[in-house]
Design a protein around this motif. Structure first.
Motif, PDB file in Angstrom:
ATOM      1  N   VAL A   7      23.098  22.269  67.242  1.00 45.61           N
ATOM      2  CA  VAL A   7      22.916  21.294  66.168  1.00 45.61           C
ATOM      3  C   VAL A   7      21.686  21.698  65.362  1.00 45.61           C
ATOM      4  O   VAL A   7      20.578  21.766  65.902  1.00 45.61           O
ATOM      5  N   THR A   8      21.892  21.976  64.071  1.00 47.44           N
ATOM      6  CA  THR A   8      20.800  22.369  63.180  1.00 47.44           C
ATOM      7  C   THR A   8      20.856  21.464  61.956  1.00 47.44           C
ATOM      8  O   THR A   8      21.649  21.696  61.037  1.00 47.44           O
ATOM      9  N   LEU A   9      20.023  20.441  61.926  1.00 43.47           N
ATOM     10  CA  LEU A   9      20.075  19.477  60.835  1.00 43.47           C
ATOM     11  C   LEU A   9      19.330  19.949  59.585  1.00 43.47           C
ATOM     12  O   LEU A   9      19.518  19.388  58.505  1.00 43.47           O
ATOM     13  N   ASN A  10      18.486  20.972  59.732  1.00 47.03           N
ATOM     14  CA  ASN A  10      17.720  21.468  58.594  1.00 47.03           C
ATOM     15  C   ASN A  10      17.873  22.986  58.487  1.00 47.03           C
ATOM     16  O   ASN A  10      16.892  23.736  58.607  1.00 47.03           O
ATOM     17  N   PRO A  11      19.099  23.471  58.257  1.00 45.64           N
ATOM     18  CA  PRO A  11      19.325  24.916  58.199  1.00 45.64           C
ATOM     19  C   PRO A  11      18.684  25.513  56.947  1.00 45.64           C
ATOM     20  O   PRO A  11      18.223  24.788  56.047  1.00 45.64           O
ATOM     21  N   ALA A  12      18.672  26.825  56.892  1.00 44.20           N
ATOM     22  CA  ALA A  12      18.074  27.499  55.741  1.00 44.20           C
ATOM     23  C   ALA A  12      18.779  28.814  55.493  1.00 44.20           C
ATOM     24  O   ALA A  12      19.317  29.441  56.412  1.00 44.20           O
ATOM     25  N   LEU A  13      18.778  29.224  54.255  1.00 44.34           N
ATOM     26  CA  LEU A  13      19.160  30.582  53.899  1.00 44.34           C
ATOM     27  C   LEU A  13      17.883  31.404  53.950  1.00 44.34           C
ATOM     28  O   LEU A  13      16.955  31.183  53.168  1.00 44.34           O
ATOM     29  N   LEU A  51      26.439  37.957  72.245  1.00 38.43           N
ATOM     30  CA  LEU A  51      26.419  38.298  73.664  1.00 38.43           C
ATOM     31  C   LEU A  51      27.744  37.988  74.360  1.00 38.43           C
ATOM     32  O   LEU A  51      27.890  38.273  75.549  1.00 38.43           O
ATOM     33  N   GLY A  52      28.672  37.426  73.622  1.00 35.67           N
ATOM     34  CA  GLY A  52      29.990  37.156  74.176  1.00 35.67           C
ATOM     35  C   GLY A  52      30.197  35.745  74.646  1.00 35.67           C
ATOM     36  O   GLY A  52      31.215  35.443  75.287  1.00 35.67           O
ATOM     37  N   GLY A  53      29.270  34.838  74.325  1.00 31.14           N
ATOM     38  CA  GLY A  53      29.391  33.451  74.746  1.00 31.14           C
ATOM     39  C   GLY A  53      30.282  32.640  73.822  1.00 31.14           C
ATOM     40  O   GLY A  53      30.598  33.049  72.703  1.00 31.14           O
ATOM     41  N   ASP A  54      30.659  31.461  74.304  1.00 34.78           N
ATOM     42  CA  ASP A  54      31.543  30.553  73.561  1.00 34.78           C
ATOM     43  C   ASP A  54      30.689  29.453  72.960  1.00 34.78           C
ATOM     44  O   ASP A  54      30.301  28.507  73.644  1.00 34.78           O
ATOM     45  N   CYS A  55      30.375  29.589  71.682  1.00 33.15           N
ATOM     46  CA  CYS A  55      29.413  28.700  71.049  1.00 33.15           C
ATOM     47  C   CYS A  55      29.837  28.377  69.630  1.00 33.15           C
ATOM     48  O   CYS A  55      30.391  29.223  68.924  1.00 33.15           O
ATOM     49  N   ALA A  56      29.569  27.148  69.201  1.00 36.24           N
ATOM     50  CA  ALA A  56      29.831  26.724  67.824  1.00 36.24           C
ATOM     51  C   ALA A  56      28.561  26.114  67.247  1.00 36.24           C
ATOM     52  O   ALA A  56      27.772  25.505  67.971  1.00 36.24           O
ATOM     53  N   ALA A  57      28.374  26.296  65.946  1.00 32.87           N
ATOM     54  CA  ALA A  57      27.196  25.775  65.260  1.00 32.87           C
ATOM     55  C   ALA A  57      27.589  24.624  64.349  1.00 32.87           C
ATOM     56  O   ALA A  57      28.517  24.755  63.542  1.00 32.87           O
ATOM     57  N   LEU A  58      26.900  23.505  64.465  1.00 37.18           N
ATOM     58  CA  LEU A  58      27.116  22.361  63.590  1.00 37.18           C
ATOM     59  C   LEU A  58      25.888  22.200  62.699  1.00 37.18           C
ATOM     60  O   LEU A  58      24.753  22.211  63.187  1.00 37.18           O
ATOM     61  N   TYR A  59      26.120  22.026  61.401  1.00 40.56           N
ATOM     62  CA  TYR A  59      25.012  21.929  60.460  1.00 40.56           C
ATOM     63  C   TYR A  59      25.490  21.308  59.155  1.00 40.56           C
ATOM     64  O   TYR A  59      26.663  21.426  58.797  1.00 40.56           O
ATOM     65  N   PRO A  60      24.603  20.638  58.406  1.00 44.65           N
ATOM     66  CA  PRO A  60      24.928  20.185  57.060  1.00 44.65           C
ATOM     67  C   PRO A  60      24.550  21.263  56.053  1.00 44.65           C
ATOM     68  O   PRO A  60      23.580  22.000  56.262  1.00 44.65           O
ATOM     69  N   LEU A  69      25.117  30.477  52.882  1.00 45.17           N
ATOM     70  CA  LEU A  69      24.850  30.384  54.323  1.00 45.17           C
ATOM     71  C   LEU A  69      26.158  30.335  55.106  1.00 45.17           C
ATOM     72  O   LEU A  69      26.333  31.055  56.106  1.00 45.17           O
ATOM     73  N   ARG A  70      27.066  29.503  54.656  1.00 48.43           N
ATOM     74  CA  ARG A  70      28.344  29.373  55.369  1.00 48.43           C
ATOM     75  C   ARG A  70      29.130  30.682  55.322  1.00 48.43           C
ATOM     76  O   ARG A  70      29.731  31.091  56.322  1.00 48.43           O
ATOM     77  N   HIS A  81      30.872  24.259  62.250  1.00 47.34           N
ATOM     78  CA  HIS A  81      31.333  22.987  61.715  1.00 47.34           C
ATOM     79  C   HIS A  81      30.317  22.566  60.661  1.00 47.34           C
ATOM     80  O   HIS A  81      29.206  22.159  60.993  1.00 47.34           O
ATOM     81  N   CYS A  82      30.699  22.677  59.401  1.00 47.09           N
ATOM     82  CA  CYS A  82      29.793  22.407  58.295  1.00 47.09           C
ATOM     83  C   CYS A  82      30.050  21.008  57.746  1.00 47.09           C
ATOM     84  O   CYS A  82      31.194  20.669  57.401  1.00 47.09           O
ATOM     85  N   ILE A  83      29.005  20.204  57.670  1.00 40.47           N
ATOM     86  CA  ILE A  83      29.077  18.873  57.077  1.00 40.47           C
ATOM     87  C   ILE A  83      28.587  18.984  55.638  1.00 40.47           C
ATOM     88  O   ILE A  83      27.428  19.344  55.400  1.00 40.47           O
ATOM     89  N   ALA A  84      29.450  18.700  54.673  1.00 37.91           N
ATOM     90  CA  ALA A  84      29.087  18.840  53.270  1.00 37.91           C
ATOM     91  C   ALA A  84      28.084  17.764  52.860  1.00 37.91           C
ATOM     92  O   ALA A  84      28.243  16.588  53.211  1.00 37.91           O
ATOM     93  N   ILE A  85      27.045  18.172  52.131  1.00 33.86           N
ATOM     94  CA  ILE A  85      26.047  17.240  51.620  1.00 33.86           C
ATOM     95  C   ILE A  85      25.857  17.491  50.128  1.00 33.86           C
ATOM     96  O   ILE A  85      26.227  18.550  49.606  1.00 33.86           O
ATOM     97  N   ALA A  86      25.254  16.519  49.452  1.00 35.86           N
ATOM     98  CA  ALA A  86      25.076  16.638  48.006  1.00 35.86           C
ATOM     99  C   ALA A  86      23.930  17.572  47.640  1.00 35.86           C
ATOM    100  O   ALA A  86      23.984  18.270  46.630  1.00 35.86           O
ATOM    101  N   GLY A  87      22.867  17.604  48.466  1.00 32.67           N
ATOM    102  CA  GLY A  87      21.694  18.409  48.157  1.00 32.67           C
ATOM    103  C   GLY A  87      21.912  19.885  48.424  1.00 32.67           C
ATOM    104  O   GLY A  87      22.841  20.284  49.130  1.00 32.67           O
TER     105      GLY A  87
END
Length: 312
Positions: A7-13, A51-60, A69-70, A81-87
């Motif tokens: 969970v990354t609520l403040n992602p960045a390019l 590394l071969g793990g089973d992982c998903a990233a959720l972020y706005p 970024l996406r 899993h990308c949550i669309a935001i206005a900003g």
């Protein structure tokens, strides 16, 4: 569904470039910039995937930077899993000074999330976390998100028997630890800020990590010590791993890579000493790459053989 959800609520390019020397008032001629998807949880997901793990990233994400970024995550074939935001998604800008080998990092604030936007993130977490074995909340909170978001997530995870991993700082870290988490990965600076103590000696650092475990604030504490390696403290034992000397292209993302290597190994069922060694190797391997290009699996495997873990 993935075994691990970050969970990354403040992602960045992330933008990275280099110049010979950073000087004020001068026009600095820089190399062509490199662009990578960034943010703590996103970096963890990228490394676990490699590394071969089973992982998903959720972020706005939103705006042109969010689309970039996406797209970069899609290029790396990281499940997301990308949550669309206005900003507009923020940018982080790093300049590597070749003359000194130092990085100059400029972090812009994230876009403010409306109540409906952060609530959509929460709803997605609740939906996707149930089948996952690990929930990894990493990075800062953008404006608009409640300050107790990590505490709410810790409470939710505890009530449902989920393994929550937290890598944040300040009030968000304190709130999560007050509720109790499965694993916390503070840097030494973050642990000093949390405890209000200088933690100047290895004995003090170990005692502070043990206090978190004994107080029920975390089941596992992975204390990152930079070039000195890391500690891993559990209710039963304490382990220390020294750092691995490598030529440093960039320090960005090393802590995220350490956490990813550790979690990938734990999820694979290896013993705790080997899991810590994998974390150290992944962190060291990330130093070899510029910007947030992060580690290559071949380097992780090679450096793993150089890591020495001792029991304290």
């Amino acid at each position: 569904m993935s075994r691990m959800l970050t969970v990354t609520l403040n992602p960045a390019l992330d933008l990275f470039t280099a110049t010979e020397r950073v000087l004020d008032t001068h026009k600095l001629r820089c190399d062509a910039p490199q662009r990578h998807p960034g943010g703590g949880g996103i970096n963890v997901a990228r490394v676990v995937h490699r590394l071969g793990g089973d992982c998903a990233a959720l972020y706005p994400a939103g705006g042109p930077t969010g689309r970039t970024l996406r797209g970069l995550l899609d290029q790396e074939q990281v499940s997301s899993h990308c949550i669309a935001i206005a900003g507009d998604t923020r940018e982080s800008f790093t300049v590597h000074e070749r003359a000194s080998g130092r990085d100059w990092r400029f972090l812009l604030p994230g876009p403010a999330l409306a109540a409906a936007e952060w609530q959509a993130c929460w709803d997605a977490i609740v939906r996707l976390a149930a089948p996952a074995q690990w929930i990894v909340a990493s990075g800062s909170l953008p404006p608009g998100v409640p300050a107790d978001f990590h505490a709410r997530l810790a409470r939710h995870a505890r009530e449902r028997g989920l393994r929550l991993v937290v890598d944040t700082s300040g009030a968000a870290l304190a709130g999560a630890l007050a509720e109790g988490v499965y694993l916390v990965k503070p840097s030494l600076r973050e642990l000093r800020e949390f405890t209000g103590q200088p933690l100047a000696t290895p004995a003090d650092q170990l005692a502070a990590a043990r206090a978190l475990v004994q107080g029920g604030q975390a089941h596992l504490v992975a204390l990152s010590l930079g070039a000195e390696g890391a500690l891993l403290v559990t209710p039963e034992l304490a382990l220390q791993a020294g750092g691995v000397a490598v030529p440093v292209a960039s320090t960005i993302g090393a802590g995220d890579s350490l956490l990813a290597g550790l979690l990938w190994a734990l999820d694979s069922g290896v013993a705790l000493p080997d899991a810590l060694a994998h974390g150290i190797a992944a962190g060291a391997a990330s130093l070899l790459a510029p910007g947030t290009a992060l580690c290559r699996p071949a380097d992780v495997r090679r450096l793993r053989q150089q890591v020495r873990v001792t029991r304290l």
